[in-house]
Design a protein around this motif. Sequence first.
Motif, PDB file in Angstrom:
ATOM      1  N   ALA A 141      39.109  25.333  41.740  1.00  8.01           N
ATOM      2  CA  ALA A 141      37.752  24.949  41.331  1.00  8.01           C
ATOM      3  C   ALA A 141      36.920  24.491  42.518  1.00  8.01           C
ATOM      4  CB  ALA A 141      37.810  23.848  40.269  1.00  8.01           C
ATOM      5  N   THR A 142      37.529  23.733  43.449  1.00 11.56           N
ATOM      6  CA  THR A 142      36.742  23.254  44.587  1.00 11.56           C
ATOM      7  C   THR A 142      36.530  24.349  45.630  1.00 11.56           C
ATOM      8  OG1 THR A 142      38.764  22.383  45.570  1.00 11.56           O
ATOM      9  CG2 THR A 142      37.379  20.828  44.397  1.00 11.56           C
ATOM     10  N   GLY A 143      37.428  25.340  45.670  1.00 15.06           N
ATOM     11  CA  GLY A 143      37.302  26.391  46.676  1.00 15.06           C
ATOM     12  C   GLY A 143      36.371  27.516  46.261  1.00 15.06           C
ATOM     13  N   LEU A 144      36.170  27.695  44.949  1.00 18.14           N
ATOM     14  CA  LEU A 144      35.376  28.834  44.476  1.00 18.14           C
ATOM     15  C   LEU A 144      33.922  28.859  44.971  1.00 18.14           C
ATOM     16  CD1 LEU A 144      36.556  29.618  40.826  1.00 18.14           C
ATOM     17  CD2 LEU A 144      36.512  31.166  42.775  1.00 18.14           C
ATOM     18  N   PRO A 145      33.187  27.732  44.944  1.00 18.35           N
ATOM     19  CA  PRO A 145      31.769  27.813  45.334  1.00 18.35           C
ATOM     20  C   PRO A 145      31.527  28.454  46.703  1.00 18.35           C
ATOM     21  CG  PRO A 145      32.198  25.706  44.307  1.00 18.35           C
ATOM     22  CD  PRO A 145      33.526  26.388  44.435  1.00 18.35           C
ATOM     23  N   THR A 146      32.188  27.951  47.760  1.00 20.12           N
ATOM     24  CA  THR A 146      31.952  28.543  49.076  1.00 20.12           C
ATOM     25  C   THR A 146      32.392  29.994  49.111  1.00 20.12           C
ATOM     26  OG1 THR A 146      34.014  27.531  49.740  1.00 20.12           O
ATOM     27  CG2 THR A 146      32.006  26.546  50.607  1.00 20.12           C
ATOM     28  N   THR A 147      33.509  30.284  48.438  1.00 11.79           N
ATOM     29  CA  THR A 147      34.024  31.648  48.453  1.00 11.79           C
ATOM     30  C   THR A 147      33.035  32.606  47.800  1.00 11.79           C
ATOM     31  OG1 THR A 147      36.225  30.702  48.299  1.00 11.79           O
ATOM     32  CG2 THR A 147      36.028  33.050  47.854  1.00 11.79           C
ATOM     33  N   VAL A 148      32.524  32.232  46.621  1.00 11.30           N
ATOM     34  CA  VAL A 148      31.559  33.091  45.931  1.00 11.30           C
ATOM     35  C   VAL A 148      30.315  33.263  46.800  1.00 11.30           C
ATOM     36  CG1 VAL A 148      30.028  33.257  43.923  1.00 11.30           C
ATOM     37  CG2 VAL A 148      32.402  32.541  43.629  1.00 11.30           C
ATOM     38  N   PHE A 149      29.890  32.158  47.434  1.00  8.50           N
ATOM     39  CA  PHE A 149      28.708  32.177  48.304  1.00  8.50           C
ATOM     40  C   PHE A 149      28.878  33.194  49.442  1.00  8.50           C
ATOM     41  CE2 PHE A 149      26.619  30.056  52.045  1.00  8.50           C
ATOM     42  CZ  PHE A 149      25.313  30.326  51.660  1.00  8.50           C
ATOM     43  N   ILE A 150      30.011  33.108  50.145  1.00  3.70           N
ATOM     44  CA  ILE A 150      30.241  33.997  51.286  1.00  3.70           C
ATOM     45  C   ILE A 150      30.426  35.449  50.827  1.00  3.70           C
ATOM     46  CG2 ILE A 150      31.932  34.592  53.077  1.00  3.70           C
ATOM     47  CD1 ILE A 150      32.413  31.619  53.444  1.00  3.70           C
ATOM     48  N   MET A 151      31.222  35.644  49.763  1.00  4.40           N
ATOM     49  CA  MET A 151      31.553  37.000  49.322  1.00  4.40           C
ATOM     50  C   MET A 151      30.339  37.718  48.726  1.00  4.40           C
ATOM     51  SD  MET A 151      34.991  37.265  49.729  1.00  4.40           S
ATOM     52  CE  MET A 151      35.652  38.344  48.539  1.00  4.40           C
ATOM     53  N   THR A 152      29.498  36.968  47.994  1.00  3.35           N
ATOM     54  CA  THR A 152      28.325  37.612  47.400  1.00  3.35           C
ATOM     55  C   THR A 152      27.425  38.172  48.499  1.00  3.35           C
ATOM     56  OG1 THR A 152      28.409  36.024  45.588  1.00  3.35           O
ATOM     57  CG2 THR A 152      26.401  37.295  45.807  1.00  3.35           C
ATOM     58  N   GLY A 153      27.191  37.357  49.523  1.00  9.77           N
ATOM     59  CA  GLY A 153      26.369  37.823  50.638  1.00  9.77           C
ATOM     60  C   GLY A 153      26.945  39.068  51.270  1.00  9.77           C
ATOM     61  N   ILE A 184      41.928  31.839  44.428  1.00  9.39           N
ATOM     62  CA  ILE A 184      40.539  31.696  44.877  1.00  9.39           C
ATOM     63  C   ILE A 184      39.968  33.050  45.292  1.00  9.39           C
ATOM     64  CG2 ILE A 184      39.075  30.807  46.751  1.00  9.39           C
ATOM     65  CD1 ILE A 184      40.737  28.261  46.699  1.00  9.39           C
ATOM     66  N   ILE A 185      40.775  33.813  46.036  1.00 10.46           N
ATOM     67  CA  ILE A 185      40.280  35.104  46.513  1.00 10.46           C
ATOM     68  C   ILE A 185      40.077  36.061  45.333  1.00 10.46           C
ATOM     69  CG2 ILE A 185      40.831  37.119  47.937  1.00 10.46           C
ATOM     70  CD1 ILE A 185      40.024  34.655  49.521  1.00 10.46           C
ATOM     71  N   ILE A 186      41.045  36.097  44.411  1.00  8.54           N
ATOM     72  CA  ILE A 186      40.924  37.002  43.259  1.00  8.54           C
ATOM     73  C   ILE A 186      39.702  36.640  42.415  1.00  8.54           C
ATOM     74  CG2 ILE A 186      41.992  37.722  41.082  1.00  8.54           C
ATOM     75  CD1 ILE A 186      44.723  37.343  42.509  1.00  8.54           C
ATOM     76  N   LEU A 187      39.631  35.362  41.998  1.00  9.82           N
ATOM     77  CA  LEU A 187      38.536  34.950  41.111  1.00  9.82           C
ATOM     78  C   LEU A 187      37.193  34.992  41.845  1.00  9.82           C
ATOM     79  CD1 LEU A 187      40.344  31.959  39.380  1.00  9.82           C
ATOM     80  CD2 LEU A 187      39.656  34.090  38.280  1.00  9.82           C
ATOM     81  N   GLY A 188      37.191  34.573  43.112  1.00  7.39           N
ATOM     82  CA  GLY A 188      35.950  34.578  43.882  1.00  7.39           C
ATOM     83  C   GLY A 188      35.404  35.977  44.067  1.00  7.39           C
ATOM     84  N   THR A 189      36.304  36.919  44.351  1.00 10.48           N
ATOM     85  CA  THR A 189      35.867  38.303  44.518  1.00 10.48           C
ATOM     86  C   THR A 189      35.327  38.865  43.210  1.00 10.48           C
ATOM     87  OG1 THR A 189      37.609  38.551  46.165  1.00 10.48           O
ATOM     88  CG2 THR A 189      36.551  40.567  45.394  1.00 10.48           C
ATOM     89  N   MET A 190      35.995  38.546  42.104  1.00  6.19           N
ATOM     90  CA  MET A 190      35.524  39.030  40.799  1.00  6.19           C
ATOM     91  C   MET A 190      34.092  38.581  40.536  1.00  6.19           C
ATOM     92  SD  MET A 190      39.009  38.320  38.623  1.00  6.19           S
ATOM     93  CE  MET A 190      38.202  38.179  37.030  1.00  6.19           C
ATOM     94  N   LEU A 236      34.739  39.985  34.503  1.00  8.02           N
ATOM     95  CA  LEU A 236      34.718  39.580  35.911  1.00  8.02           C
ATOM     96  C   LEU A 236      34.237  38.142  36.108  1.00  8.02           C
ATOM     97  CD1 LEU A 236      33.229  42.735  37.716  1.00  8.02           C
ATOM     98  CD2 LEU A 236      35.585  41.923  37.800  1.00  8.02           C
ATOM     99  N   VAL A 237      33.210  37.737  35.359  1.00  7.32           N
ATOM    100  CA  VAL A 237      32.609  36.434  35.658  1.00  7.32           C
ATOM    101  C   VAL A 237      33.157  35.282  34.809  1.00  7.32           C
ATOM    102  CG1 VAL A 237      30.465  37.380  36.578  1.00  7.32           C
ATOM    103  CG2 VAL A 237      30.614  36.798  34.153  1.00  7.32           C
ATOM    104  N   VAL A 238      33.707  35.576  33.627  1.00  9.98           N
ATOM    105  CA  VAL A 238      34.109  34.462  32.762  1.00  9.98           C
ATOM    106  C   VAL A 238      35.292  33.657  33.330  1.00  9.98           C
ATOM    107  CG1 VAL A 238      35.055  33.873  30.501  1.00  9.98           C
ATOM    108  CG2 VAL A 238      33.068  35.366  30.670  1.00  9.98           C
ATOM    109  N   PRO A 239      36.375  34.285  33.811  1.00 10.17           N
ATOM    110  CA  PRO A 239      37.484  33.460  34.319  1.00 10.17           C
ATOM    111  C   PRO A 239      37.084  32.508  35.454  1.00 10.17           C
ATOM    112  CG  PRO A 239      38.187  35.730  34.042  1.00 10.17           C
ATOM    113  CD  PRO A 239      36.713  35.714  33.829  1.00 10.17           C
ATOM    114  N   PRO A 240      36.364  32.978  36.486  1.00  5.30           N
ATOM    115  CA  PRO A 240      35.977  32.000  37.516  1.00  5.30           C
ATOM    116  C   PRO A 240      35.077  30.895  36.999  1.00  5.30           C
ATOM    117  CG  PRO A 240      35.259  34.230  38.140  1.00  5.30           C
ATOM    118  CD  PRO A 240      35.985  34.352  36.855  1.00  5.30           C
TER     119      PRO A 240
END
Lengths: 306, 282
Positions: free
Chosen positions: B154-166, B91-97, A16-20
């Motif tokens: 790469a530039t979209g992931l940080p905010t996405t991970v931030f919002i989705m984790t919360g 972004i959605i797939i990787l961010g959600t993962m 889950l975490v490695v690809p991102p």
Amino acid sequence: MISSQLTGRRLWIAALVVPPIAFMCLFLVYPILSAFAYAFYEWHGLARGDFVWFDNFHRVLFEFPFSERTINAFKHNIFVFFALMVLQNGLGFILAYCLWRELWGARFHRIAVFLPVVLSTVIVGLLWKLFYHPLFGAVNATLRAVGLGSLAQPWLGQDSTALTAIVVANAWHMVGFPTLVFLAGMQRIPSEILDAVRMETESEWVKMSKIVWPLVAPSATVVFTLLFVGAFNWFELPFIMGGVDGSPHGATDVLGLYFYRTAFGSMSASAENFGPGSALAVLIFLFIAVVSSVITIRLRKREIQL
Amino acid sequence: MRKSVESSTFRTFGWDGLIQILLIGNSIVMLAPIVIMVFSAFKTNAQIFQSPFSIPDFTNVKSILRVWNETDFLLYMGNSLIVTGASIALIIILGTMAAYAIARYEFRGSGLILLFFLAGLTLPLKLAIIPLFIQIRDFGLIDSRLSLIFIYVATGLPTTVFIMTGFIRSLPNELEDAARMDGANEARIMWSIMLPLVRPAMVIAAIQNVVPIWNDFFFPLIFIQNNNLKTLPQGLTTFMGEFGTDWGVLFSGLTLSALPIIILYIALSRQFINGMTAGAIK
């Protein structure tokens, strides 16, 4: 049994975490780290030469003609920051206050003020370039229509007004952002506090300066910091409206444009020059990082926890 | 007593009136440029120059048809759709993962991984464009849509991970535990039980990313030279140069480019405003 489950779980988490993380490293972290290293090398076109210590930095900061242009661009960035602070964040705060009263039509005004924010900078830049046209543009046409024809002028064509004209276009484009961030901050102020204030004073000014302004401090921190980063990264709007050379006569030149020209070359400058370009990038990056951290820390101190 | 009530109501009315005037004035300033742009798309040069603010004859679609038929407008639009669509999906797939792993499992280093993504929030990738350019060239991705897609991810992931984790952290554990009792494996729990619950956060994250990616001009400027691959903002600058003297066509091009996002915004204004300010409002 348990251990195989544990390794299975570990593998699952890794999957889950490695690809991102890989994407982030490859296309964000690694390029930024290399940018620092690149600044210390001599470059021949796209090929890396010798390690030259601080030569590139010295050229960009102290040697003609680099130094003069760096300082010219830097001054413009400072002007842009303060002008947008007033036109964008200042006006945004006032508009947020007006919307917060929830008068009739507030919903419409809220949608209207944010509409330009969703447009591309390219569309905004090209549109305003047409509006600023000295003969046929809507800005001068408006001035003539209201009897101020004597004020009509080539806004983008003369040194004295070009940068301000682009700043105004930027404020039109983005004012909705601070407005709605401030508005969200105001809406989070508990109504008990506001009721208590109403008992004490009728003055709207006291309410705003003593209660509301301190309580929206977290919104102010975010908006000020983002504007600072944006003002010193400013590139697309001056590129579209003033051109890559910051015309006329470098009056709209900013660090972003100068960095782009140095790195990739332009009609007037020579071919790409990666050494000084990288040094400029590192300097801009450090300046933004240091000052925005100071701004954030200082502004955080005055935030009040509710 | 009565007098003071009157004067205070008058003051409130006067004050509110002033605010209302300010808001109306501001909305006029915000909307007038867009209205003039749309009106001018239906005018000839002479009409634009002589009466820039008049309401046009909306049946005069000559300029709009010229943009549609004589320029690569549709090609640029298609490229923007492909690049934006693929980037958002990734972004959605990787961010959600990543967010799911950080939020739902306790493991060593999870805090560090979240911190890693948060650090990415503040990095201005534009300033690393020189090494990025060399790297993309070494990968053979100059003049390829993949260069843009990878950078946007790469530039979209940080905010996405931030919002989705919360968001994922706030979901209750009961369903998950019950499924685990029934012997469902982790992948199945994630896919059929948790992900349907995460959809609202996915919408916010998608909207937050769609505007900057759809509108981006900087990265195509560096990485795309082939006209067949140009995105809409980039293509717009090309064709503004070609039709430089025909203002009706210029305004038509701007109108056609702006219209999709304006319509989407008006239809979903609440989601747009929430999504685009989500990173700035804690």
